[in-house]
Design an enzyme around this catalytic site. Structure first.
Site, PDB file in Angstrom:
ATOM      1  N   ASP A   1       0.825  -1.211   0.000  1.00 47.62           N
ATOM      2  CA  ASP A   1       0.000   0.000   0.000  1.00 47.62           C
ATOM      3  C   ASP A   1       0.859   1.261   0.000  1.00 47.62           C
ATOM      4  O   ASP A   1       1.979   1.253   0.505  1.00 47.62           O
ATOM      5  CB  ASP A   1      -0.922  -0.025   1.238  1.00 47.62           C
ATOM      6  CG  ASP A   1      -2.072   0.961   1.119  1.00 47.62           C
ATOM      7  OD1 ASP A   1      -2.367   1.422  -0.005  1.00 47.62           O
ATOM      8  OD2 ASP A   1      -2.683   1.276   2.159  1.00 47.62           O
TER       9      ASP A   1
ATOM     10  N   ASN B   1     -11.136  -2.345  -5.174  1.00 47.56           N
ATOM     11  CA  ASN B   1     -10.392  -1.335  -5.946  1.00 47.56           C
ATOM     12  C   ASN B   1     -11.088  -0.906  -7.243  1.00 47.56           C
ATOM     13  O   ASN B   1     -10.705   0.088  -7.864  1.00 47.56           O
ATOM     14  CB  ASN B   1      -8.960  -1.805  -6.241  1.00 47.56           C
ATOM     15  CG  ASN B   1      -8.054  -1.781  -5.024  1.00 47.56           C
ATOM     16  OD1 ASN B   1      -7.147  -2.596  -4.885  1.00 47.56           O
ATOM     17  ND2 ASN B   1      -8.273  -0.832  -4.111  1.00 47.56           N
TER      18      ASN B   1
HETATM   19  C1  IPE Z   1      -5.468  -2.675  -0.165  1.00 45.55           C
HETATM   20  O1  IPE Z   1      -5.131  -1.333  -0.283  1.00 45.55           O
HETATM   21  C2  IPE Z   1      -5.440  -3.347  -1.492  1.00 45.55           C
HETATM   22  C3  IPE Z   1      -4.131  -3.476  -2.128  1.00 45.55           C
HETATM   23  C4  IPE Z   1      -2.970  -3.167  -1.595  1.00 45.55           C
HETATM   24  C5  IPE Z   1      -4.143  -4.044  -3.443  1.00 45.55           C
HETATM   25  P1  IPE Z   1      -6.244  -0.186  -0.415  1.00 45.55           P
HETATM   26  O2  IPE Z   1      -5.506   1.095  -0.496  1.00 45.55           O
HETATM   27  O3  IPE Z   1      -7.172  -0.500  -1.510  1.00 45.55           O
HETATM   28  O4  IPE Z   1      -7.021  -0.318   0.979  1.00 45.55           O
HETATM   29  P2  IPE Z   1      -7.889   0.743   1.762  1.00 45.55           P
HETATM   30  O5  IPE Z   1      -8.885   1.296   0.808  1.00 45.55           O
HETATM   31  O6  IPE Z   1      -6.955   1.805   2.249  1.00 45.55           O
HETATM   32  O7  IPE Z   1      -8.489  -0.021   2.881  1.00 45.55           O
HETATM   33  C1  IPE Z   2      -1.711   0.279  -3.296  1.00 50.08           C
HETATM   34  O1  IPE Z   2      -1.457   1.638  -3.333  1.00 50.08           O
HETATM   35  C2  IPE Z   2      -1.939  -0.302  -4.670  1.00 50.08           C
HETATM   36  C3  IPE Z   2      -3.340  -0.642  -4.959  1.00 50.08           C
HETATM   37  C4  IPE Z   2      -4.322  -0.630  -4.109  1.00 50.08           C
HETATM   38  C5  IPE Z   2      -3.647  -1.034  -6.328  1.00 50.08           C
HETATM   39  P1  IPE Z   2      -2.636   2.713  -3.279  1.00 50.08           P
HETATM   40  O2  IPE Z   2      -3.050   3.036  -4.663  1.00 50.08           O
HETATM   41  O3  IPE Z   2      -3.741   2.254  -2.405  1.00 50.08           O
HETATM   42  O4  IPE Z   2      -1.890   3.950  -2.631  1.00 50.08           O
HETATM   43  P2  IPE Z   2      -2.488   4.957  -1.562  1.00 50.08           P
HETATM   44  O5  IPE Z   2      -2.979   4.153  -0.412  1.00 50.08           O
HETATM   45  O6  IPE Z   2      -3.599   5.691  -2.244  1.00 50.08           O
HETATM   46  O7  IPE Z   2      -1.342   5.833  -1.224  1.00 50.08           O
HETATM   47 MG    MG Z   3      -4.113   2.460  -0.432  1.00 47.01          MG
END
Ligand code: IPE
Ligand code: IPE
Ligand code: MG
Length: 245
Positions: A23, A71
C-alpha cells in the site's frame, strides 16, 4: 540488497509464508507531484527486488496483494491503468521468474478480469508450473469475503450433489475450497503505508498470522527493510492459544 556471500541464508525459525499488502503507491506519487499511476509503476518495480530476496531470507511463500475486489471503486482511468500495468508486468517478468525458479500463482476472482489479462495469468502459471523455488502468489481482484463466498457456494454445491456429507464439515473442509488451497497459511502479514487494517486480505488464512504495520510507502520498501522485519519476526512468541514452554 547487497549480497553478503559469507552470510548464510536464514534457516528455520523465520516465516515460511509472508503476505504483503503493498500500500501507499498513490501517496508516494502525489508527494512527488506525479499522477497515481506513476506510483503504481514504481511499486511494480519493487516487487522484483522483494521476490529475488526471498531465497536468501528463507521465505518459501510470498503472497502479494495487487488489486482488491474493492479497488474497482477507483476512477476508470486508474483502474484501466492498473489493468494495463498488470498485463505488461506479467509479459515482461515471466522469463525472469522462470530464470529465478519462481512459481507464480494467482488468487482472486478471475471472470471479472479482461480476457487478455486472464490469458497471460494462465500462461504465467503454466510457464512456471515446474519451478521449485519461491512460490509467488499474486492476489488480483482478490477479496477475502468474496473468496469465502465463492468457496461456500462450491461447498454447498458438493453437499447438494451428495459429494460432501454436511456432518463431516469441519475446519479442514473450507480451506480446500479456497483459492489458496495449495498454500500454507501466512506466518507474517506486512502492510506498508501506515494503515493498520487488513482491507479484506486473506481473512480465513491469517487467523493466527503475526502482523507488521509499517509507515514506509510500498515504492520505498527495500530488501533490507524486508530483512529487518523478518528478524523482528524471529523474536515473537507464537503461542497459538497455548502457554509458552
Ligand atoms: C489494499 O489497499 C489493497 C491493495 C494493496 C491491493 P487499499 O488502499 O485498496 O485499501 P484501503 O482502501 O486503504 O483499505
Ligand atoms: C496500493 O497503493 C496499490 C493498490 C491498491 C492497487 P494505493 O493506490 O492504495 O496507494 P495509496 O494508499 O492511495 O497511497
Ligand atoms: Mg491504499
Amino acid at each position: 540488497m547487497t549480497k553478503d556471500l559469507d552470510k548464510p541464508a536464514r534457516t528455520g525459525g523465520g516465516p515460511g509464508h509472508v503476505a504483503i499488502i503493498m500500500d501507499g503507491n498513490g501517496r508516494w506519487a502525489q508527494s512527488r507531484g506525479r499522477p497515481r499511476l506513476f506510483g503504481h509503476h514504481a511499486g511494480a518495480r519493487r516487487v522484483r527486488e522483494i521476490v529475488s530476496a526471498c531465497p536468501d531470507l528463507g521465505v518459501k511463500y510470498l503472497t502479494i496483494f495487487a488489486f482488491s475486489t474493492e479497488n474497482w471503486k477507483r476512477t476508470q482511468s486508474e483502474v484501466a491503468g492498473l489493468m494495463s500495468l498488470f498485463r505488461r508486468y506479467i509479459m515482461k517478468e515471466m522469463q525472469a521468474f522462470v530464470k529465478e525458479n519462481v512459481r507464480v500463482r494467482f488468487i482472486g476472482d478471475r471472470p471479472r478480469l479482461d480476457k487478455k489479462l486472464r490469458g497471460l495469468m494462465d500462461e504465467a502459471e503454466a510457464m512456471t508450473s515446474g519451478c521449485t523455488g519461491t512460490n509467488l502468489t499474486i492476489a488480483l481482484n482478490y477479496g477475502g469475503r468474496d473468496e469465502v463466498s465463492r468457496a461456500t457456494k462450491r461447498l454447498a454445491q458438493d453437499v447438494a450433489a451428495g459429494r460432501l456429507d454436511p456432518e463431516k464439515v469441519d475446519e479442514e473442509t473450507l480451506p480446500k475450497y479456497l483459492d489458496t488451497c495449495v498454500l500454507p497459511d501466512p506466518d507474517l502479514v506486512i502492510r506498508t503505508s501506515g494503515e493498520a487494517r487488513i482491507s479484506n486480505f486473506l481473512l480465513w488464512q491469517s487467523a493466527y498470522a503475526e502482523y507488521e504495520f509499517i509507515d514506509t510507502l510500498w515504492p520505498d520498501f527495500t530488501a533490507e527493510k524486508f530483512d529487518e522485519l523478518l528478524s523482528h519476526y524471529g523474536t515473537r512468541d507464537r503461542r497459538f492459544g497455548a502457554v509458552s514452554a
